[in-house]
Design a protein around this motif. Structure first.
Motif, PDB file in Angstrom:
ATOM      1  N   TYR A   1       0.964  -0.869  -0.096  1.00 48.32           N
ATOM      2  CA  TYR A   1      -0.107  -0.084  -0.515  1.00 48.32           C
ATOM      3  C   TYR A   1       1.015   1.646   0.324  1.00 48.32           C
ATOM      4  CZ  TYR A   1      -3.105   3.586   1.668  1.00 48.32           C
ATOM      5  OH  TYR A   1      -3.470   5.185   1.473  1.00 48.32           O
TER       6      TYR A   1
ATOM      7  N   VAL B   1      -1.083  15.587 -12.663  1.00 48.70           N
ATOM      8  CA  VAL B   1      -0.550  14.830 -12.887  1.00 48.70           C
ATOM      9  C   VAL B   1      -0.459  14.397 -14.374  1.00 48.70           C
ATOM     10  CG1 VAL B   1       1.160  13.032 -11.843  1.00 48.70           C
ATOM     11  CG2 VAL B   1      -0.246  14.120 -10.495  1.00 48.70           C
ATOM     12  N   PRO B   2       0.327  14.232 -15.360  1.00 49.34           N
ATOM     13  CA  PRO B   2      -0.862  14.469 -16.917  1.00 49.34           C
ATOM     14  C   PRO B   2      -0.230  12.751 -16.915  1.00 49.34           C
ATOM     15  CG  PRO B   2       1.236  15.544 -17.142  1.00 49.34           C
ATOM     16  CD  PRO B   2       1.449  15.345 -15.547  1.00 49.34           C
ATOM     17  N   VAL B   3      -1.708  12.040 -16.882  1.00 45.73           N
ATOM     18  CA  VAL B   3      -1.484  10.257 -16.560  1.00 45.73           C
ATOM     19  C   VAL B   3      -1.834   9.581 -18.528  1.00 45.73           C
ATOM     20  CG1 VAL B   3      -1.018   9.648 -14.949  1.00 45.73           C
ATOM     21  CG2 VAL B   3      -3.677  10.365 -15.870  1.00 45.73           C
TER      22      VAL B   3
ATOM     23  N   ALA C   1      -5.024   1.076  -4.731  1.00 49.05           N
ATOM     24  CA  ALA C   1      -4.572   2.524  -4.105  1.00 49.05           C
ATOM     25  C   ALA C   1      -4.310   3.019  -4.825  1.00 49.05           C
ATOM     26  CB  ALA C   1      -3.666   1.968  -2.930  1.00 49.05           C
ATOM     27  N   ASP C   2      -3.746   2.583  -5.870  1.00 40.62           N
ATOM     28  CA  ASP C   2      -2.840   3.458  -7.466  1.00 40.62           C
ATOM     29  C   ASP C   2      -3.541   4.490  -7.615  1.00 40.62           C
ATOM     30  OD1 ASP C   2      -0.699   3.134  -8.333  1.00 40.62           O
ATOM     31  OD2 ASP C   2      -1.716   3.526 -10.204  1.00 40.62           O
TER      32      ASP C   2
ATOM     33  N   MET D   1       4.059  21.877  -9.726  1.00 45.17           N
ATOM     34  CA  MET D   1       4.045  21.969  -8.308  1.00 45.17           C
ATOM     35  C   MET D   1       4.024  23.831  -7.076  1.00 45.17           C
ATOM     36  SD  MET D   1       6.229  17.991  -7.934  1.00 45.17           S
ATOM     37  CE  MET D   1       6.489  18.539  -6.989  1.00 45.17           C
TER      38      MET D   1
ATOM     39  N   GLU E   1       5.982  10.573 -10.221  1.00 46.30           N
ATOM     40  CA  GLU E   1       5.788  12.301 -11.207  1.00 46.30           C
ATOM     41  C   GLU E   1       6.006  13.434  -9.821  1.00 46.30           C
ATOM     42  OE1 GLU E   1       3.285   9.777 -11.689  1.00 46.30           O
ATOM     43  OE2 GLU E   1       3.045   9.759 -13.644  1.00 46.30           O
ATOM     44  N   ARG E   2       6.241  13.213  -8.771  1.00 44.66           N
ATOM     45  CA  ARG E   2       5.951  13.485  -7.785  1.00 44.66           C
ATOM     46  C   ARG E   2       6.947  13.310  -6.691  1.00 44.66           C
ATOM     47  NH1 ARG E   2       1.229  17.487  -6.713  1.00 44.66           N
ATOM     48  NH2 ARG E   2       2.100  18.285  -4.903  1.00 44.66           N
TER      49      ARG E   2
ATOM     50  N   LYS F   1      -4.595   7.154  -6.215  1.00 42.96           N
ATOM     51  CA  LYS F   1      -3.514   8.258  -5.083  1.00 42.96           C
ATOM     52  C   LYS F   1      -3.766   9.328  -5.726  1.00 42.96           C
ATOM     53  CE  LYS F   1      -0.840   7.526  -8.635  1.00 42.96           C
ATOM     54  NZ  LYS F   1       0.413   6.152  -9.041  1.00 42.96           N
ATOM     55  N   TYR F   2      -4.854   9.942  -5.663  1.00 41.11           N
ATOM     56  CA  TYR F   2      -4.780  11.025  -6.884  1.00 41.11           C
ATOM     57  C   TYR F   2      -5.639  11.846  -6.060  1.00 41.11           C
ATOM     58  CZ  TYR F   2      -2.792   9.285 -10.654  1.00 41.11           C
ATOM     59  OH  TYR F   2      -1.072   8.783 -11.188  1.00 41.11           O
TER      60      TYR F   2
ATOM     61  N   LYS G   1       2.189   1.997  -3.447  1.00 42.39           N
ATOM     62  CA  LYS G   1       1.473   2.176  -4.308  1.00 42.39           C
ATOM     63  C   LYS G   1       0.834   3.092  -4.355  1.00 42.39           C
ATOM     64  CE  LYS G   1       1.040  -1.041  -7.291  1.00 42.39           C
ATOM     65  NZ  LYS G   1       1.859  -1.031  -8.972  1.00 42.39           N
ATOM     66  N   THR G   2       1.001   3.760  -3.100  1.00 42.21           N
ATOM     67  CA  THR G   2      -0.055   5.357  -2.878  1.00 42.21           C
ATOM     68  C   THR G   2       0.628   6.345  -2.761  1.00 42.21           C
ATOM     69  OG1 THR G   2      -1.889   6.348  -1.174  1.00 42.21           O
ATOM     70  CG2 THR G   2       0.678   5.612  -0.136  1.00 42.21           C
ATOM     71  N   ASN G   3       2.030   6.192  -3.088  1.00 41.72           N
ATOM     72  CA  ASN G   3       2.952   7.090  -3.858  1.00 41.72           C
ATOM     73  C   ASN G   3       2.809   7.488  -5.223  1.00 41.72           C
ATOM     74  OD1 ASN G   3       5.839   8.621  -4.099  1.00 41.72           O
ATOM     75  ND2 ASN G   3       6.298   7.295  -4.892  1.00 41.72           N
ATOM     76  N   ILE G   4       2.493   8.818  -5.673  1.00 40.50           N
ATOM     77  CA  ILE G   4       2.735   9.395  -7.140  1.00 40.50           C
ATOM     78  C   ILE G   4       4.138   9.940  -7.979  1.00 40.50           C
ATOM     79  CG2 ILE G   4       2.157  10.965  -9.191  1.00 40.50           C
ATOM     80  CD1 ILE G   4      -0.085  11.813  -6.796  1.00 40.50           C
TER      81      ILE G   4
END
Lengths: 252, 419
Positions: free
Chosen positions: A221, B259-261, B14-15, B276, A229-230, B18-19, A224-227
């Motif tokens: 978890y 975030v461009p996905v 979760a993926d 950011m 791109e950031r 996350k946004y 996976k909860t990490n972005i």
């Protein structure tokens, strides 16, 4: 110069403060016996015997002057184990006796008072971190066990938090550095002081059957909860300094 | 329990969740009842931080990423070819309880793709919260997503079991929403939000009369806007935020740099960087409105609808209002001390306390925790201040920028190298 030696307890410290006033010492330092090394051979040693009634008189006076929250701040300075903590506490109490009408702890322009506020901030931060970073691991005997190694002696400050929160599971938090802990057995929530250091070798073999599975779920978890791109490792480390990683399930 | 299957679902869901920015767990009032699990009466706790530096306080997952809608900005949009999964109610409850028992989280933030229709989805979310509260006696924090178009009856039930409800406005302008999410509309988002707002007010009134009134969304509502997916400007964003704070009593508005996905001709290209810095400036403005007593109109120069990226909005306001400075630390009121660049909430409070005991000087200011490299130009001490002469200097702005290093330094150098 007079050196007051006390037994290291908070009551002992307050007794020592009482005796500073009782004997009208001017040039004085208070040191815990455990930390005392004779350096100043000219210093006169005064042994303080902890006395509940003396400590209580100081306590009551302080309660009138700076209130419960003020005493709480001084307690945090004591728990910080800062080498200068006794002197700072003595200085604050002296100032409070001189200006009983004011809450002297608000005089941030005084260097000792500012130190009280700074130390409290550090201790509060560590306390808060321990409420956040404690990771329980479920053992075969259904006890949820956590090891911590905090910079300051914060166990007394986090007991209530965990006691309120986890009432239907047995749990234990153990301070590896200071060799004591808190144990909740579904009825009482008390400090315990083992005679010997807890033997933690191979303790993972005593995990409850499900424990490793939930740890893996949590780790996945966390990833996976990490972005991606950031990504901002600097910020990450600022929030979760490396010294805490060894006890964080998600960082192992 | 099939842990392998559960792990796979958790990874997908979760993926996809996350946004959603919000991870706040504060504002709850639920105390542990004798012998039960959990207590969310204290302030929020961030149990860990991801490598992008964001707090992890709640288990933030989607119930499912199946979705009937096709919103351009969303990874879970129906036309996107990705793995889909759905949790059962029991699985979400089990994960929440077991994570909570290990002190990993403060509670659950449950959102969902919309399957079948709004009410079916909302009903399933409510069922999770209900089971946690009634069957597991869970008093931790629960944040549920309000599904646009959900019926009042379901919203009522949601508010009885959840601490916070939120509905994302997604795109700050209605025209932008029409372009990127043609199947959604503002009205559907606003109606559940209004229902909860009225409910909170009503329960508050009843509480004055009756001692025991059930909790109704005690941690209030929040929302989120995506920044940089359409061509809205900062003035529009701040106005929208202000409108929702004032008229809907929102606890928080979150800003999420796009975030461009996904490749889509209506969206910025995939190589666009996440905005950011702009997001950071918006949060700073948000703080100025909520804690520093600034009005929305004060934050931006009426002639320039974008926030200054080089300097923070408070400093920017100060530079536009130099006639308000210098401020005398000894006599100025708290509200004005708050407006001095480089002085934050805590320092301002300390100043107001400490000046009762003695006359403050520059040295005190450093020790009290002010960012003196900025503050020094704006303050008058009883003992005088040599830096005040720069206030009227033509190059004052340059001087200020030169005196402090931005944590976004890299972003500037990239921009500058174009010239």
């Amino acid at each position: 110069m007079t050196t007051l030696l006390y037994d290291g307890s908070f009551d002992g410290l307050l007794t020592a403060v009482f005796e500073v006033f009782e004997y009208r010492y001017k040039d004085v330092e208070i040191i815990s016996k455990g930390r005392f090394h004779q350096e100043n051979i000219f210093a006169e040693i005064h042994d303080v015997i902890t006395q509940g009634d003396k400590a209580e008189r100081v306590f009551n006076k302080l309660e009138q002057n700076i209130g419960k929250s003020g005493i709480n701040q001084l307690l945090k300075v004591y728990l910080s184990e800062d080498p200068g903590s006794e002197q700072i506490i003595l200085s604050a109490i002296r100032q409070s006796i001189q200006l009983p009408q004011e809450n002297i702890l608000l005089n941030y322009a005084d260097p000792d008072i500012l130190k009280v506020s700074k130390i409290c901030k550090s201790v509060d931060r560590e306390t808060h971190r321990m409420t956040a970073f404690v990771r329980f691991e479920k053992m075969q005997d259904d006890v949820f066990f956590a090891k911590i190694d905090p910079d300051f002696n914060v166990l007394p400050l986090i007991r209530k938090h965990f006691k309120d929160r986890y009432q239907d599971q047995k749990w234990m938090i153990y301070d590896l550095r200071r060799h004591y802990g808190i144990l909740y057995d579904l009825e009482n929530c008390d400090f315990f002081y083992p005679d010997e250091k807890l033997n933690l070798e191979q303790y993972q073999q005593k995990f409850h059957d499900e424990e490793t599975q939930y740890q893996k779920l949590w780790q996945r978890y966390f990833t996976k909860t990490n972005i991606v791109e950031r990504k901002n490792l600097k910020l990450h480390i600022q929030h979760v300094p490396r010294r805490y990683w060894k006890y964080l399930t998600e960082k192992t | 329990m099939n842990f392998d299957r559960l792990k796979e679902k958790l990874e997908i869901l979760a993926d996809a969740a996350k946004y959603d920015v919000s991870c706040s767990s504060s504002g709850g009032t639920r105390k542990n009842k004798k012998g039960a699990l959990g207590d969310s009466s204290a302030s929020g706790i961030c149990h860990t931080y991801t490598e992008d530096g964001r707090c992890v306080s709640l288990l933030k997952i989607l119930l499912t990423n199946h979705c009937i809608y096709d919103c351009a900005y969303c990874v879970s949009r129906s036309s996107n070819d990705i793995k889909r999964a759905a949790f059962t109610v029991e699985e979400v409850v089990d994960l929440t309880i077991n994570f909570y028992r290990r002190n990993y989280i403060e509670g659950l933030f449950l959102s969902s793709g919309i399957f079948k229709n709004a009410d079916t989805t909302m009903e399933r979310l409510v069922r999770v919260a209900k089971k946690l509260r009634l069957e597991e006696n869970f008093n931790g924090y629960i944040h549920l997503k309000s599904i646009p178009g959900a019926s009042d009856e379901l919203m009522e039930e949601a508010a009885l079991y959840a601490d916070r409800l939120s509905i994302n406005l997604e795109i700050p302008t209605e025209s932008g929403l029409k372009l990127l999410a043609p199947e959604k509309n503002r009205a559907d988002m606003i109606s559940p939000m209004r229902y909860i707002q009225n409910g909170i007010a009503q329960y508050k009134d009843e509480k004055k009369i009756f001692r025991k009134v059930p909790k109704f969304a005690p941690a209030g509502q929040s929302t989120q806007m995506i920044v940089g997916a359409t061509n809205e400007n900062d003035l529009q964003i701040i106005k929208v935020a202000d409108h929702f704070y004032k008229n809907f009593n929102l606890k928080r508005v979150y800003y999420s740099g796009y975030v461009p996905v996904l490749e889509d001709k209506r969206l910025p290209s995939l190589t666009t960087e996440v905005p950011m810095l702009r997001e950071n400036r918006l949060y700073q403005s948000d703080w100025l409105m909520r804690f520093y007593g600034f009005k929305a109109e004060e934050i931006l120069d009426p002639n320039i609808p974008f926030l200054d990226l080089e300097i923070d909005p408070k400093l920017s306001w100060a530079l536009r209002n130099l006639q308000q400075f210098p401020v005398n630390l000894q006599t100025a009121d708290y509200q004005m001390i708050l407006r001095i660049p480089g002085i934050g909430l805590k320092t301002a409070k300390k100043i107001v306390h400490a000046r009762r005991f003695q006359v403050l000087n520059m040295e005190h200011l450093t020790k009290l925790g002010a960012a003196v490299n900025r503050a020094k130009y704006f303050i008058d001490f009883n003992s005088g201040n040599m830096y005040l002469r720069y206030l009227t200097d033509k190059n004052f702005r340059k001087l200020l920028i030169g005196g402090s290093a931005s944590k976004f330094h890299n972003q500037f150098s990239q921009q500058l190298s174009l010239f």
